[in-house]
Design a protein around this motif. Structure first.
Motif, short mmCIF file in Angstrom:
data_model
loop_
_atom_site.label_atom_id
_atom_site.label_comp_id
_atom_site.label_asym_id
_atom_site.label_seq_id
_atom_site.Cartn_x
_atom_site.Cartn_y
_atom_site.Cartn_z
N ALA A 33 3.94 -20.03 -16.60
CA ALA A 33 5.28 -19.45 -16.55
C ALA A 33 6.17 -20.07 -15.46
O ALA A 33 7.39 -20.16 -15.63
N PHE A 44 5.64 -13.49 -15.13
CA PHE A 44 5.14 -12.11 -15.21
C PHE A 44 4.86 -11.55 -13.83
O PHE A 44 4.97 -10.37 -13.60
N ARG A 45 4.43 -12.40 -12.92
CA ARG A 45 3.94 -11.88 -11.65
C ARG A 45 4.95 -12.04 -10.50
O ARG A 45 4.64 -11.71 -9.39
N GLN A 114 0.72 -22.48 -21.46
CA GLN A 114 0.52 -21.04 -21.68
C GLN A 114 1.86 -20.40 -22.04
O GLN A 114 1.91 -19.22 -22.33
N VAL A 116 5.30 -19.45 -23.98
CA VAL A 116 5.58 -19.13 -25.37
C VAL A 116 7.05 -19.41 -25.68
O VAL A 116 7.53 -19.07 -26.75
N ASP A 117 7.76 -20.03 -24.72
CA ASP A 117 9.21 -20.13 -24.83
C ASP A 117 9.71 -21.32 -25.64
O ASP A 117 10.88 -21.41 -25.97
N HIS A 132 -0.86 -19.73 -26.10
CA HIS A 132 -0.58 -18.30 -26.27
C HIS A 132 0.45 -18.03 -27.36
O HIS A 132 1.00 -16.94 -27.44
N THR A 204 1.16 -22.14 -12.77
CA THR A 204 0.33 -21.06 -13.32
C THR A 204 -0.43 -20.36 -12.21
O THR A 204 -0.88 -21.02 -11.27
N SER A 205 -0.54 -19.04 -12.34
CA SER A 205 -1.21 -18.29 -11.28
C SER A 205 -2.73 -18.39 -11.41
O SER A 205 -3.45 -17.91 -10.54
N ASN A 229 3.12 -26.07 -7.44
CA ASN A 229 3.36 -24.62 -7.42
C ASN A 229 3.79 -24.27 -5.99
O ASN A 229 3.21 -24.78 -5.04
N ALA A 246 8.68 -26.70 -9.84
CA ALA A 246 8.41 -27.69 -10.88
C ALA A 246 9.61 -28.63 -11.10
O ALA A 246 9.45 -29.85 -11.22
P1 NAD Z 1 2.21 -16.09 -13.91
O1 NAD Z 1 3.48 -15.31 -14.08
O2 NAD Z 1 0.95 -15.35 -13.75
O3 NAD Z 1 2.34 -17.03 -12.62
C1 NAD Z 1 3.44 -17.85 -12.41
C2 NAD Z 1 3.07 -18.93 -11.42
O4 NAD Z 1 4.17 -19.81 -11.31
C3 NAD Z 1 2.75 -18.42 -10.02
O5 NAD Z 1 1.58 -19.07 -9.54
C4 NAD Z 1 3.96 -18.84 -9.20
O6 NAD Z 1 3.63 -19.14 -7.85
C5 NAD Z 1 4.40 -20.09 -9.94
N1 NAD Z 1 5.81 -20.43 -9.82
C6 NAD Z 1 6.87 -19.60 -9.65
N2 NAD Z 1 8.00 -20.31 -9.62
C7 NAD Z 1 7.67 -21.60 -9.79
C8 NAD Z 1 8.41 -22.81 -9.88
N3 NAD Z 1 9.75 -22.81 -9.80
N4 NAD Z 1 7.74 -23.98 -10.06
C9 NAD Z 1 6.38 -23.98 -10.17
N5 NAD Z 1 5.63 -22.87 -10.08
C10 NAD Z 1 6.27 -21.70 -9.91
O7 NAD Z 1 2.15 -17.10 -15.12
P2 NAD Z 1 0.93 -17.73 -15.94
O8 NAD Z 1 -0.13 -18.20 -15.02
O9 NAD Z 1 1.56 -18.67 -16.90
O10 NAD Z 1 0.27 -16.53 -16.78
C11 NAD Z 1 0.94 -15.47 -17.30
C12 NAD Z 1 1.03 -15.36 -18.81
O11 NAD Z 1 2.40 -15.09 -18.98
C13 NAD Z 1 0.76 -16.53 -19.67
O12 NAD Z 1 -0.08 -16.08 -20.65
C14 NAD Z 1 2.11 -16.87 -20.35
O13 NAD Z 1 1.93 -16.96 -21.76
C15 NAD Z 1 2.97 -15.69 -20.12
N6 NAD Z 1 4.37 -15.95 -19.76
C16 NAD Z 1 5.07 -16.93 -20.36
C17 NAD Z 1 6.39 -17.16 -20.01
C18 NAD Z 1 7.14 -18.26 -20.71
O14 NAD Z 1 6.83 -18.59 -21.85
N7 NAD Z 1 8.13 -18.87 -20.03
C19 NAD Z 1 7.00 -16.39 -19.02
C20 NAD Z 1 6.26 -15.36 -18.43
C21 NAD Z 1 4.94 -15.16 -18.78
#
Ligand code: NAD
Length: 268
Positions: A33, A44-45, A114, A116-117, A132, A204-205, A229, A246
């Motif tokens: 994400a 999400f987090r 991961q 979905v966008d 996902h 990714t977290s 990250n 990123a």
């Molecule tokens: P996560 O929300 O758990 O973690 C996000 C990670 O991104 C964190 O480690 C954070 O430190 C890092 N981060 C935040 N800003 C950043 C940046 N500008 N550049 C680089 N890193 C940055 O996300 P996850 O690990 O992908 O897992 C959560 C689930 O949420 C996945 O299954 C995913 O499908 C879903 N999700 C997807 C989207 C999307 O499609 N954009 C958005 C939210 C959640």
């Protein structure tokens, strides 16, 4: 997520990662994400990870959908609205450029996401493995037909979306918490991670399995693992952590040949 600002990565680490990327014959990339955070799609987090006080983990489940499909659809409608307004950022663009560079030299490039966008595809990445699913696609809960029409109407109509074939209730074509991934897609991701020279883990977290294990699988198979990250997340498998966003860092990792003529890339 903590609020501290990490030290920018040392130019030496950026140069080292860039050199290895330029030399690699097989590159795999795993995005989460955080990759799309710079496009305005909330993680999400992060601090903005709540919607109407619900956590994603309470809504993205088959149980939540059986209990209250409208609530889950409304949440997805909100997320689809955010994503519809988002554009790929410089990080997405750089990965699409890198894919072409590697493939033109006869190398292998696999993008595993991961997210979905759909923003990787929009940026020009050709075959992302969407672990996902995709928020623009729907699946029938009765006949399981998957709609490949990405234009799900926004906003949500008063009636919940129904299958054109059988009239069954449609659900987002997303792998929810507690559900299994498509075995073909996860196998392709594992194959790429265990056959690459270099794995780039971005945003990714590292808590959602099985994606979270790809970094250790890659390292055990001999790959060099680099993480982009602001927070160090991908665990002990990482050889090199580039602390930052990123959209900032990924373009700076492109091989020298691709940097020439690119605007806005700071020298490392
Ligand atoms: P996560 O929300 O758990 O973690 C996000 C990670 O991104 C964190 O480690 C954070 O430190 C890092 N981060 C935040 N800003 C950043 C940046 N500008 N550049 C680089 N890193 C940055 O996300 P996850 O690990 O992908 O897992 C959560 C689930 O949420 C996945 O299954 C995913 O499908 C879903 N999700 C997807 C989207 C999307 O499609 N954009 C958005 C939210 C959640």
């Amino acid at each position: 997520m903590s609020t501290h600002t990490p030290e920018p990565p040392s130019p030496r680490f950026i140069r080292e990662a860039r050199r290895r990327i330029a030399a690699a014959r097989a590159i795999a990339v795993l995005t989460g994400a955080g990759m799309s955070a710079d496009s305005g799609v909330p993680t999400f987090r992060g601090a903005t990870g709540l919607w109407r006080t619900h956590r994603a983990e309470e809504l993205a489940t088959p149980e939540a959908f059986s209990r209250d499909p409208r609530l889950v659809w409304e949440w997805y409608d909100w997320r689809r609205g955010l994503i519809a307004a988002a554009r790929p950022n410089a990080g997405h663009d750089a990965l699409a450029v890198l894919e072409r560079f590697v493939e033109q030299r006869g190398g292998r490039f696999t993008l595993i996401t991961q997210n979905v966008d759909g923003l990787h595809t929009e940026a020009g990445s050709r075959r992302p493995l969407e672990l996902h699913g995709n928020i623009w696609m729907m699946r029938c809960t009765a006949c399981h037909a998957v709609s490949t029409d990405r234009r799900v109407p926004l906003p949500l109509a008063p009636e919940l979306p129904a299958c054109a074939r059988c009239g069954g209730l449609l659900r987002p074509h997303i792998v929810w918490f507690g559900e299994s991934l498509d075995p073909t897609i996860i196998q392709s991701a594992v194959d790429a991670a265990t056959a690459c020279d270099l794995l780039l883990v971005i945003g990714t977290s590292g808590v959602v399995q099985p994606a979270a294990s790809l970094a250790s699988m890659a390292r055990e198979a001999g790959a060099w693992v680099v993480e982009v990250n602001p927070e160090r997340s991908a665990g002990p498998a990482v050889h090199c952590w580039l602390a930052g966003r990123a959209a900032d860092i990924v373009p700076r990792l492109l091989p020298e040949a691709l940097q020439a003529g690119r605007k806005g890339i700071s020298e490392a």
